[in-house]
Design an enzyme around this catalytic site. Structure first.
Site, PDB file in Angstrom:
ATOM      1  N   ARG A 104     -23.175 -12.034  24.184  1.00  0.00           N
ATOM      2  CA  ARG A 104     -24.356 -11.861  25.031  1.00  0.00           C
ATOM      3  C   ARG A 104     -25.142 -13.158  25.042  1.00  0.00           C
ATOM      4  O   ARG A 104     -25.475 -13.695  23.987  1.00  0.00           O
ATOM      5  CB  ARG A 104     -25.274 -10.767  24.467  1.00  0.00           C
ATOM      6  CG  ARG A 104     -24.728  -9.402  24.545  1.00  0.00           C
ATOM      7  CD  ARG A 104     -25.800  -8.358  24.441  1.00  0.00           C
ATOM      8  NE  ARG A 104     -26.723  -8.534  23.329  1.00  0.00           N
ATOM      9  CZ  ARG A 104     -27.732  -7.721  23.079  1.00  0.00           C
ATOM     10  NH1 ARG A 104     -27.969  -6.699  23.882  1.00  0.00           N
ATOM     11  NH2 ARG A 104     -28.515  -7.905  22.046  1.00  0.00           N
ATOM     12  N   THR A 108     -30.635 -14.243  28.580  1.00  0.00           N
ATOM     13  CA  THR A 108     -30.499 -13.290  29.697  1.00  0.00           C
ATOM     14  C   THR A 108     -29.885 -11.963  29.262  1.00  0.00           C
ATOM     15  O   THR A 108     -29.966 -10.976  29.988  1.00  0.00           O
ATOM     16  CB  THR A 108     -29.598 -13.882  30.795  1.00  0.00           C
ATOM     17  OG1 THR A 108     -28.274 -14.022  30.253  1.00  0.00           O
ATOM     18  CG2 THR A 108     -30.102 -15.232  31.259  1.00  0.00           C
ATOM     19  N   ASP A 200     -27.336  -6.761  13.839  1.00  0.00           N
ATOM     20  CA  ASP A 200     -26.252  -7.392  14.596  1.00  0.00           C
ATOM     21  C   ASP A 200     -24.922  -7.027  13.944  1.00  0.00           C
ATOM     22  O   ASP A 200     -24.621  -7.457  12.825  1.00  0.00           O
ATOM     23  CB  ASP A 200     -26.430  -8.909  14.615  1.00  0.00           C
ATOM     24  CG  ASP A 200     -25.418  -9.576  15.544  1.00  0.00           C
ATOM     25  OD1 ASP A 200     -25.849 -10.215  16.526  1.00  0.00           O
ATOM     26  OD2 ASP A 200     -24.200  -9.446  15.288  1.00  0.00           O
ATOM     27  N   ASP A 203     -22.532  -9.989  12.916  1.00  0.00           N
ATOM     28  CA  ASP A 203     -23.019 -10.730  11.740  1.00  0.00           C
ATOM     29  C   ASP A 203     -22.870  -9.915  10.465  1.00  0.00           C
ATOM     30  O   ASP A 203     -22.528 -10.448   9.415  1.00  0.00           O
ATOM     31  CB  ASP A 203     -24.491 -11.120  11.941  1.00  0.00           C
ATOM     32  CG  ASP A 203     -24.645 -12.271  12.924  1.00  0.00           C
ATOM     33  OD1 ASP A 203     -23.685 -13.054  13.083  1.00  0.00           O
ATOM     34  OD2 ASP A 203     -25.728 -12.386  13.532  1.00  0.00           O
TER      35      ASP A 203
HETATM   36  O1  LIG Z   1     -24.497  -3.713  25.390  1.00  0.00           O
HETATM   37  P1  LIG Z   1     -24.803  -5.158  25.267  1.00  0.00           P
HETATM   38  O2  LIG Z   1     -26.233  -5.467  25.595  1.00  0.00           O
HETATM   39  O3  LIG Z   1     -23.872  -6.043  26.019  1.00  0.00           O
HETATM   40  O4  LIG Z   1     -24.721  -5.532  23.719  1.00  0.00           O
HETATM   41  C1  LIG Z   1     -23.680  -5.138  22.918  1.00  0.00           C
HETATM   42  C2  LIG Z   1     -22.850  -6.315  22.533  1.00  0.00           C
HETATM   43  O5  LIG Z   1     -23.597  -7.163  21.648  1.00  0.00           O
HETATM   44  C3  LIG Z   1     -22.836  -7.388  20.478  1.00  0.00           C
HETATM   45  O6  LIG Z   1     -22.011  -8.502  20.608  1.00  0.00           O
HETATM   46  P2  LIG Z   1     -22.561  -9.992  20.422  1.00  0.00           P
HETATM   47  O7  LIG Z   1     -22.972 -10.583  21.714  1.00  0.00           O
HETATM   48  O8  LIG Z   1     -23.578 -10.010  19.331  1.00  0.00           O
HETATM   49  O9  LIG Z   1     -21.254 -10.763  19.985  1.00  0.00           O
HETATM   50  P3  LIG Z   1     -20.497 -10.715  18.577  1.00  0.00           P
HETATM   51  O10 LIG Z   1     -19.735  -9.416  18.528  1.00  0.00           O
HETATM   52  O11 LIG Z   1     -19.614 -11.908  18.629  1.00  0.00           O
HETATM   53  O12 LIG Z   1     -21.529 -10.805  17.496  1.00  0.00           O
HETATM   54  C4  LIG Z   1     -22.046  -6.110  20.346  1.00  0.00           C
HETATM   55  O13 LIG Z   1     -20.953  -6.218  19.483  1.00  0.00           O
HETATM   56  C5  LIG Z   1     -21.661  -5.826  21.760  1.00  0.00           C
HETATM   57  O14 LIG Z   1     -20.486  -6.501  22.183  1.00  0.00           O
HETATM   58  O1  LIG Z   2     -28.548  -3.832  18.207  1.00  0.00           O
HETATM   59  C1  LIG Z   2     -27.616  -4.538  18.632  1.00  0.00           C
HETATM   60  C2  LIG Z   2     -27.493  -4.849  20.000  1.00  0.00           C
HETATM   61  C3  LIG Z   2     -26.451  -5.614  20.399  1.00  0.00           C
HETATM   62  N1  LIG Z   2     -25.571  -6.069  19.487  1.00  0.00           N
HETATM   63  C4  LIG Z   2     -25.682  -5.787  18.166  1.00  0.00           C
HETATM   64  O2  LIG Z   2     -24.844  -6.203  17.357  1.00  0.00           O
HETATM   65  N2  LIG Z   2     -26.708  -5.026  17.784  1.00  0.00           N
HETATM   66 MG   LIG Z   3     -23.289 -10.119  17.466  1.00  0.00          MG
END
Ligand SMILES: O=P(O)(O)OC[C@H]1O[C@H](OP(=O)(O)OP(=O)(O)O)[C@H](O)[C@@H]1O
Ligand SMILES: O=c1cc[nH]c(=O)[nH]1
Ligand SMILES: [Mg+2]
Length: 209
Positions: A104, A108, A200, A203
């Site tokens: 994400r 944005t 997160d 993480d």
């Molecule tokens: O419904 P959304 O608003 O799109 O958010 C959800 C997304 O955010 C997180 O990923 P992140 O962007 O943190 O990537 P990561 O898994 O690499 O940490 C999560 O694992 C989803 O993929």
């Molecule tokens: O709460 C949240 C939202 C998006 N992605 C995450 O990992 N946690």
């Molecule tokens: Mg993430």
């Protein structure tokens, strides 16, 4: 409109409590996510079709059933979706795994695709798109759209925690996709985090913060 199934089995709910807990270590978080994924796989495969077969037992012929229909494909959204793959494969070891990388944009919140590697026969499989978090729904919608662009027609979405906003977004954009979650939380904060959520997921799984 796609249906929403809340997997409210007591074991899932118990483990989810410790997944949410900020004091849970990375090791325990990873193990718990793995275990909940296995339990949720049990629910999400409940409607797999069966066909009758006969099998010869040592003493008689038995009318039995075996799984039929489409083979499964697991599509984890990187990174955090990776944490649920092995748990699901425990139950469906023959499933193939395709990866879609999305992050994400921190400002944005729009999903940015950076990787896609899918089984060659992906369009013939019943797919389970996997991501622990369904927040705005942008990532899930983008992953599902990427699969539909490759002629995939049958898929479900499996998440641990969903925000109402994310569920609505997927139901609006992909009304043919049913959603399986362990919990529906309250709302998204100004940074797009699910409240109360678990923080997160990526993480916490990989210890990157
Ligand atoms: O419904 P959304 O608003 O799109 O958010 C959800 C997304 O955010 C997180 O990923 P992140 O962007 O943190 O990537 P990561 O898994 O690499 O940490 C999560 O694992 C989803 O993929
Ligand atoms: O709460 C949240 C939202 C998006 N992605 C995450 O990992 N946690
Ligand atoms: Mg993430």
């Amino acid at each position: 409109m796609g249906k929403v199934f809340v997997c409210d089995h007591p074991l899932i709910q118990h483990k989810l409590t410790y997944i949410r807990d900020a004091n849970t270590t990375t090791k325990d978080f990873r193990e718990l996510v793995d275990e909940v994924a296995t339990l949720m796989a049990y629910e999400i495969t409940r409607d797999i079709p069966l066909q009758k077969v006969q099998v010869q037992t040592p003493v008689a012929t038995a009318e039995c059933k075996v799984i039929s229909g489409r083979m499964l494909g697991l599509i984890p959204i990187l990174r955090a979706g990776l944490g649920m793959v092995d748990g699901i494969l425990q139950l469906v070891p023959a499933a193939k795994v395709g990866h879609i990388g999305l992050y994400r944009d921190p400002v944005t919140l729009a999903p940015v695709e950076y990787y896609a590697k899918l089984p060659t026969d992906v369009q013939e499989r019943e797919l389970i798109v996997i991501d622990p978090m369904l927040a705005t729904g942008g990532s899930a919608n983008a992953a599902i759209a990427a699969l539909k662009a490759r002629n995939c027609t049958q898929m479900k979405l499996m998440c641990l925690i969903a925000a109402p906003e994310g569920i609505q977004a997927v139901q609006k954009e992909h009304p043919d996709v049913d959603i399986y979650v362990a919990a529906i939380d309250d709302y998204l904060d100004d940074h797009g985090y699910i409240i109360p959520g678990l923080g997160d997921a990526g993480d916490r799984l990989f210890g990157t913060k």
